[in-house]
Design an enzyme around this catalytic site. Structure first.
Site, PDB file in Angstrom:
ATOM      1  N   LYS A  46       0.546  -1.116   0.128  1.00 16.53           N
ATOM      2  CA  LYS A  46      -0.065   0.009  -0.168  1.00 16.53           C
ATOM      3  C   LYS A  46       0.981   1.144  -0.049  1.00 16.53           C
ATOM      4  CE  LYS A  46      -1.719   0.961   3.808  1.00 16.53           C
ATOM      5  NZ  LYS A  46      -2.297   1.442   5.190  1.00 16.53           N
ATOM      6  N   THR A  47       1.665   1.445   0.819  1.00 18.06           N
ATOM      7  CA  THR A  47       2.527   2.617   1.092  1.00 18.06           C
ATOM      8  C   THR A  47       3.432   2.735  -0.162  1.00 18.06           C
ATOM      9  OG1 THR A  47       2.578   1.963   3.361  1.00 18.06           O
ATOM     10  CG2 THR A  47       4.075   3.947   2.601  1.00 18.06           C
ATOM     11  N   ASP A 272      -4.667   7.910   3.420  1.00 15.47           N
ATOM     12  CA  ASP A 272      -4.283   6.567   3.781  1.00 15.47           C
ATOM     13  C   ASP A 272      -5.422   6.045   4.924  1.00 15.47           C
ATOM     14  OD1 ASP A 272      -2.940   4.209   3.705  1.00 15.47           O
ATOM     15  OD2 ASP A 272      -1.156   5.176   4.994  1.00 15.47           O
ATOM     16  N   GLU A 273      -5.390   4.695   4.984  1.00 18.52           N
ATOM     17  CA  GLU A 273      -6.018   3.991   6.193  1.00 18.52           C
ATOM     18  C   GLU A 273      -7.760   4.616   6.212  1.00 18.52           C
ATOM     19  OE1 GLU A 273      -5.073   1.626   7.712  1.00 18.52           O
ATOM     20  OE2 GLU A 273      -2.852   2.107   8.260  1.00 18.52           O
ATOM     21  N   GLN A 303      -9.759  -4.230   7.401  1.00 19.63           N
ATOM     22  CA  GLN A 303      -8.987  -3.916   8.447  1.00 19.63           C
ATOM     23  C   GLN A 303      -9.392  -2.709   9.216  1.00 19.63           C
ATOM     24  OE1 GLN A 303      -4.492  -4.550   8.121  1.00 19.63           O
ATOM     25  NE2 GLN A 303      -4.768  -4.651   5.809  1.00 19.63           N
ATOM     26  N   ARG A 651      -0.242 -10.485  10.125  1.00 16.83           N
ATOM     27  CA  ARG A 651       0.943  -9.861  10.431  1.00 16.83           C
ATOM     28  C   ARG A 651       2.226 -10.627  10.387  1.00 16.83           C
ATOM     29  NH1 ARG A 651      -0.034  -5.616   9.522  1.00 16.83           N
ATOM     30  NH2 ARG A 651      -1.930  -6.834   8.757  1.00 16.83           N
TER      31      ARG A 651
END
Length: 785
Positions: A46-47, A272-273, A303, A651
């Site tokens: 994503k980043t 973002d998010e 998420q 994770r």
DNA sequence: CGAAATGGCATTTTT
DNA sequence: TGCCATTTCG
């Protein structure tokens, strides 16, 4: 000249330039204009997409999809060469293809945490160099504060407004409750605050809340408190975290010309998010992007785990309806975990209804099965974790590959004890934040008051710290005068002789005034860090610390504050006291964490979002713990727990260990829980189940004994209690939903639900006067009616 | 005013 | 059980 061959050569060249990304990622990078929703699954890069998208915007603009620009044969030849890797001449590439490249300062990239913003800036700098400095990459809150610093006067606040953190807000609401004679037992300050926060998020004013309350006593009271809270905030020229966002939206809605200015400034917006945005944030983003509609949001509905603090998953689920014509790009290829781990996550999350279907996959290996350890109790569980970590350490020589995740902080205890016992170094995430320590808050309160003479809350905090003979009663007088005459506490000190009720305290007040006057002057003359030294000395605060327990640590902490002040001075273009205080208010402990030493990490699943480790242990896979028992009666809450499970699972890069315990001690009580339903949802084909047969057997043998022991213990306690109360031990009473009961404190109410728990049941009772409360049946002093 | 004692409370957390 | 905040006592 063939346009099509220019275009296709151009696209091929650009694809090569961004060749480190897969097709979907490239799609997101190349789509510059209009609303875009990037559904980025866990570990899907994503980043990287955000960083490269910005790089593309700045370097090439809308080059990839543009059809208006034409090139000559030479250009096309060059592009072909570039695409085939025969040249790396970036400058020429840019010159030939760029279409309306976007200026860095027209880009606003919003994140949730400072840490994320920092990482983004760093990666942008690495990719773009100097130019990156002009990109506005920040959190919602810092972006808004920046806007408010220049515009807030339009809303009747002063530019030097102080930012109150949650601790300040809590003090404030307690003061306000005291003033209105609302007992903290009747109404928990925390609850009031959260309702106010909820109202602010929905942009409901105190008056509207009042109107909405009707005859509801509780609501009416909260609206009153809310009104007074806002009044006091305004008088102190202070804003809380919610205000920062709400006021910005208010500003934009009331002053179209201001909105227009910022729409022109931020022509391209990325968030973002996005799954964690709340209502105000949605409104803010909608307003800012309203004209140009160049809004790209990135997130993963699977998420979304912050509903409890206002995150509204509908923002991401409804993006396509809210922003018509939005392009949706799904990133499902995962670069982090094994296929087995991804299958486990896919399998769990597929049980949710409110989501956008996605399936994570990897081109990597299948990997080991999920390891399930069924422990006897929490100690056995911890032992398993420690042993496994030791085994992995023997192999790799690294502890930092491992992270232990849990649903609630209380679970870290048993793990910590075992790790200490086994000599395994670890670090616990979360806990007390640096700026929340008393000595730090005291010093920053001094700074705040000097910066903003209206800041009554901070004034109260430090005026008698160290003791200056100005106690509560004097303070109340000062506060009353300040309020009645609409002057700052500073002014009251200055003119203290004029007010009869203060006559006895004139000497003390005078000298306090002189001190603040002197410090205010110095704050304008001296560099910040030198000023801090003067302040610590002149106020006598440092000396007062020396007399305390742990004096050394406290002084060290204050020194550390000085260090961060020095850092701020270096990094800021124009360092000011106000600027420093703003950083203190908006920045948190996590931003200072280096994470460089070799330690096992312990944290809640919530704080693990965005992180990754080779080996992940998720402990406490018990129904009632994870999923939390509080989610049992709401499908929405259960879905959030499931998303949390998805976060926990994803994770892990290599190995995933899940543990549960048939019996566990938590909050001083032993619970028996069944295995988490999420274990079943993963599917047995992905799991390898283990238990400690020896321990289990031993446990069973001891169990009879321990149960009788426990029983006799409770009996003794009961006896003791009954002696005290000189009444017979309580008989077990069963309750059913719908029954009318009376409580000694809360009054009359109706049982809404009954949830059986270990030896007791939890009753949810809707009281006529105080609202709905959850109460344990055996402890509640209830009478059936 | 400060230390000691009590009592109530306990998902999750960023800004 | 263990923490904290508030009360209570000297």
């Amino acid at each position: 000249m063939d346009i099509n061959s220019y275009n296709s050569a151009k696209q091929a060249a650009l694809k090569r330039y961004f060749s480190r990304m897969n097709d979907m990622q490239q799609e997101a990078v190349f789509t510059v204009n209009g609303p875009v929703l990037v559904l980025a699954g866990a570990g899907s890069g994503k980043t990287t997409v955000i960083v490269n998208r910005i790089a593309n915007m700045i370097n090439f603009g809308n080059a990839y999809f543009d059809t208006s620009r034409q090139g000559n044969d030479d250009d096309t030849a060059f592009l072909k060469e570039y695409a085939e890797g025969r040249t790396d001449d970036f400058d020429t590439l840019r010159d030939i293809v760029a279409v309306d490249p976007i200026r860095p300062w027209n880009i606003l990239a919003i994140t949730f945490t400072n840490k994320a913003a920092g990482e983004l800036k760093e990666r942008l700098s690495a990719m773009l160099g100097e130019e990156a400095l002009n990109i506005h990459a920040s959190t919602f809150h810092s972006a808004c504060v920046r806007i408010l610093r220049s515009e807030i006067e339009a809303l009747g606040y002063g530019r030097d407004f102080t930012i109150y953190d949650s601790d300040d807000s809590q003090r404030m609401i307690k003061n306000v409750m005291g003033e209105l004679d609302v007992s903290e037992k009747q109404l928990a300050p925390k609850a009031v605050l959260s309702e106010i926060s909820f109202a602010k998020d929905k942009m409901i004013t105190p008056a509207e809340l009042r109107a909405d309350a009707g005859q509801d006593y509780r609501k009416k009271m909260i609206s009153k408190l809310y009104a007074l809270y806002q009044e006091r905030m305004r008088a102190a020229n202070a804003v809380d975290f919610d205000d920062i966002l709400v006021l910005t939206v208010e500003l934009f809605e009331k002053f179209p010309e201001v909105l227009e200015k910022y729409r022109n400034r931020f022509k391209y917006i990325m968030v973002d998010e996005y799954q964690d945005t709340n209502h105000v944030q949605f409104r803010l983003v909608s307003l800012l992007s309203g004209g140009h509609r160049n809004l790209c949001v990135v997130g993963d509905d699977d998420q979304s785990i912050y509903k409890f603090r206002g995150a509204n998953i509908e923002n991401i689920l409804g993006f396509e309806e809210q922003f018509e014509g939005a392009k949706v790009i799904r990133l499902e290829q995962n670069y982090r975990s094994t296929q087995t781990i991804l299958n486990a996550a896919n399998s769990v999350i597929s049980n949710n209804n409110g989501r956008k279907p996605k399936t994570l996959w990897t081109s990597g290996e299948q990997g080991d099965k999920v390891y399930w350890y069924k422990a006897v109790d929490e100690t056995d569980e911890a032992k398993f974790v420690a042993d496994t970590i030791l085994a992995s350490y023997k192999e790799t020589g690294r502890y930092s590959d491992n992270a232990v995740l849990y649903r609630m902080n209380a679970q870290s205890n048993s793990i910590e004890r075992m790790l200490v016992k086994c000599g395994i170094p670890y670090r616990v995430y979360g806990g007390m934040r640096f700026y929340d320590r008393k000595e730090i808050k005291d010093v920053t309160s001094y700074l705040s008051f000097i910066n903003n003479h209206n800041d009554m809350l901070r004034f109260r905090r430090i005026i008698n710290e160290p003791k200056r003979g100005i106690g509560d009663s004097t303070l109340t007088v000062i506060e009353d005068i300040s309020r009645d005459l609409k002057i700052s506490p500073f002014e009251v000190l200055k003119n203290c002789e004029e007010y009869a009720p203060l006559s006895k305290k004139v000497t003390a007040l005078r000298s306090a005034y002189q001190m603040f006057e002197f410090l205010t002057e110095k704050s304008e003359e001296l560099p910040l860090d030198e000023f801090l030294d003067v302040l610590l000395d002149k106020t006598g605060y440092l000396d007062s610390l020396k007399a305390l327990e742990n004096a050394e640590t406290k002084i060290e902490n204050v020194q550390e504050l000085r260090t961060s002040m020095a850092q701020y001075m270096e990094q800021a273009e124009e360092p000011t006291l106000g600027g420093f205080l703003e950083e203190v208010a908006l920045y948190t402990e996590a931003d200072r964490d280096d994470g460089s030493d070799d330690k096992v990490t312990l944290m809640t699943i919530h704080s693990a979002k965005g992180l990754e480790y080779e080996n992940i242990f998720v402990v406490g896979m018990d129904d009632g713990i994870f999923p939390s028992s509080r989610s049992f009666d709401s499908e929405d809450d259960m879905e959030e727990e499931r998303r949390l499970a998805c976060v926990a699972i994803t994770r892990a890069k290599k190995r995933l260990y899940l543990t549960n315990a048939s019996q566990r001690m938590i909050f001083g009580q032993t619970q028996r829980n069944v295995t988490s339903r999420f274990m079943r949802e993963i599917g047995s084909e992905l799991i390898e189940k283990h238990d400690n047969a020896a321990a289990m057997k031993k446990h069973l043998e001891e169990n009879d004994k321990s149960v009788t022991e426990v029983r006799s213990a409770t009996l003794q306690q009961q006896l003791a209690r009954s002696k005290k109360a000189s009444s017979a031990p309580k008989e077990a009473v069963t309750y059913t939903a719908g029954e009318k009961v009376s409580h000694s404190i809360f009054g009359e109410g109706i049982i809404v639900s009954v949830t059986p728990m270990s030896n007791d049941s939890m009753l949810e009772i809707a009281f006529d006067k105080v609202g709905t409360k959850k109460i344990m049946a055996n402890y509640a002093k209830l009478k059936k009616l």
